[in-house]
Design an enzyme around this catalytic site. Structure first.
Site, short mmCIF file in Angstrom:
data_model
loop_
_atom_site.label_atom_id
_atom_site.label_comp_id
_atom_site.label_asym_id
_atom_site.label_seq_id
_atom_site.Cartn_x
_atom_site.Cartn_y
_atom_site.Cartn_z
N CYS A 10 0.75 -1.20 -0.05
CA CYS A 10 -0.02 0.07 0.07
C CYS A 10 0.84 1.29 0.17
O CYS A 10 2.14 1.46 0.18
CB CYS A 10 -1.03 0.02 1.26
SG CYS A 10 -1.94 -1.51 1.54
N ASP B 7 20.56 37.39 -6.39
CA ASP B 7 21.00 37.13 -5.04
C ASP B 7 20.22 36.09 -4.46
O ASP B 7 19.12 36.03 -3.93
CB ASP B 7 20.34 38.39 -4.46
CG ASP B 7 20.55 38.62 -2.91
OD1 ASP B 7 21.42 37.69 -2.46
OD2 ASP B 7 20.04 39.23 -2.25
#
Length: 462
Positions: free
Chosen positions: A33, A440
């Site tokens: 699962c 930056d």
């Protein structure tokens, strides 16, 4: 990778954040699962954990019919990792093993087939053949349950070498025959035909800020190849696709509630609705993977938002746009050309050299021109240099290429500056950690600098 106690806690709490990151199997039932499966939590002593669905299948477990573990998003790890395992997983997802075999995969990676087998098996519990087999099984289930194609055609369209292999795999993975899988779906969901397209749910992990993605695709749409229609929150993105065996047209819906404006633009569900029209159903797996890369559906928004949200500059932006994605490319070579020439010139190239569709669909009339066509028709300047390099393999942009090698090869071409190459690396190669020159972008944002720049740009646009 989380330890087993942490994994079990995720299973016990049904934490969907881990869907696709690992799978668990229950020895007493023989079923595997996803972590968020709603079934009763099994006892810890009966649980085994696997890195991939293929590893669970290889150990004799079959897929849960309730949580459908094969339909989860892919692991975000493969987007980030630049090693041979990460590159191999991206190539397998693109269908390379089905088309070229393990030998072809190894050649693309620059390793021997034995080395690739050993590394994948050691880390993931399954080799390339088993990983591709699990993917083929999922493709087969989708075609069985969403189209009226004959079972024999689906077997080969899914990549299986024989109908017997197809039947054996489907029974092993789903504990059902192909006919039983098809019969289990209501007639209304089986009404699609190849001409009407294949309906898909493209799963994603966590919040998905669809509005920003559709805004970007709408700004960049190249006429003839792409279009975005409809009002904000209800837009549909459509485009043409060049695929290994034929062509395709895809439509992806934004869905109601995705306004593209602030937190209300976060996708309310766990998937995007899509529809694929393919001239050859063998292209289904490849087409889906390319859409997943374009819409960045395998990302881990929890990890991205946690890192970027800790930065004072980015924290308010992350709070406004949780789950912001960094879109990739449906066709890396096309994206590289577009990054170089811009939208207006790309539209001229489509009109002049794009291959016309046999059956146009509304405003979608052409495929973007292939590099070989551009190299012959526009041999001069930076475009000619890039097209020639893509056509002759000097520059490779496939999902398994080493990103540093690709960047070095691009920078060696005349007319390609570092900023253009950075854009190609972020979009065409799907690198989540690109910092363009002069930006930056501090190292504290790593490994998610591409996402940080999307946050900054989104904030500037509002």
């Amino acid at each position: 990778m989380a330890d087993q106690d942490t994994r079990y806690e995720a299973v016990r709490s049904r934490d969907a954040r881990f869907d696709g990151e690992f799978f668990f199997a229950v020895e007493t039932t023989g079923i595997y699962c996803r972590p968020s499966c709603p079934a009763v939590t099994p006892k810890r002593r009966n649980v085994r954990f696997f890195a991939t669905a293929a590893a669970a299948q290889g150990s004799g477990f079959r897929a849960c019919r309730r949580c459908r573990p094969d339909a989860v998003p892919g692991s975000a790890e493969w987007n980030v990792r630049a090693d041979v395992v990460g590159r191999a997983m991206r190539l397998i997802g693109d269908g390379v093993v089905d088309r070229e075999g393990v030998a072809g995969l190894a050649v693309r990676l620059g390793y021997s087939a034995r080395q690739v087998q050993r590394q994948l098996t050691a880390e993931l519990g399954a080799g390339p053949v088993a990983l591709a087999r699990a993917q083929r099984a999922h493709t087969a289930r989708v075609l069985l349950q969403t189209t009226a194609l004959p079972v024999t055609e689906i077997a080969f369209a899914s990549g299986f070498a024989s109908v017997r292999q197809f039947n054996d795999t489907v029974r092993a993975v789903y504990a059902s025959t192909p006919t039983e899988l098809r019969a289990a779906v209501r007639a209304a969901r089986r009404s699609a035909t190849p001409s009407a397209g294949i309906p898909l749910r493209l799963a994603h992990r966590g919040p998905y800020h669809a509005g920003a993605v559709f805004d970007l695709l709408q700004r960049e749409a190249v006429a003839g190849v792409e279009e975005v229609s409809g009002p904000d929150g209800l837009r549909t993105y459509r485009r043409t696709l060049r695929l290994p065996y034929g062509t395709g047209i895809v439509a992806v819906d934004e869905r109601a509630g995705d306004t593209g404006r602030g937190a209300s633009a976060v996708h309310p569900g766990g998937w995007l609705d899509a529809r694929l029209h393919l001239t050859d159903p063998r292209d289904l797996t490849t087409a889906v993977q390319r859409l997943r890369r374009l819409f960045d559906l395998d990302a881990d928004p929890y990890a991205v938002d946690e890192r970027l949200g800790a930065d004072p500059r980015l924290a308010p932006l992350v709070a406004v746009r949780p789950g912001l994605r960094a879109p990739g490319a449906a066709d890396p070579e096309e994206q590289a050309v577009r990054a170089l020439v811009g939208r207006a010139e790309a539209e001229r190239l489509v009109r002049a050299y794009g291959k016309a569709l046999d059956a146009p669909c509304g405003t979608l009339t052409h495929l973007f021109p292939e590099p070989a066509v551009l190299a012959e028709s526009e041999p001069a300047g930076p475009l000619g240099a890039l097209a020639c390099a893509l056509a002759d393999g000097t520059v490779r942009l496939d999902p398994g290429i080493d990103r540093d090698d690709a960047q070095e090869a691009l920078l060696a071409l005349p007319g390609l500056d570092a900023r253009t190459v950075a854009a190609i690396r972020a979009r065409a190669l799907g690198d989540p950690d690109v910092a363009p020159p002069g930006a930056d972008v501090p190292d504290t944002w790593r490994p998610w600098r591409t996402y940080a720049l999307h946050h900054l740009r989104a904030a500037e646009e509002r």
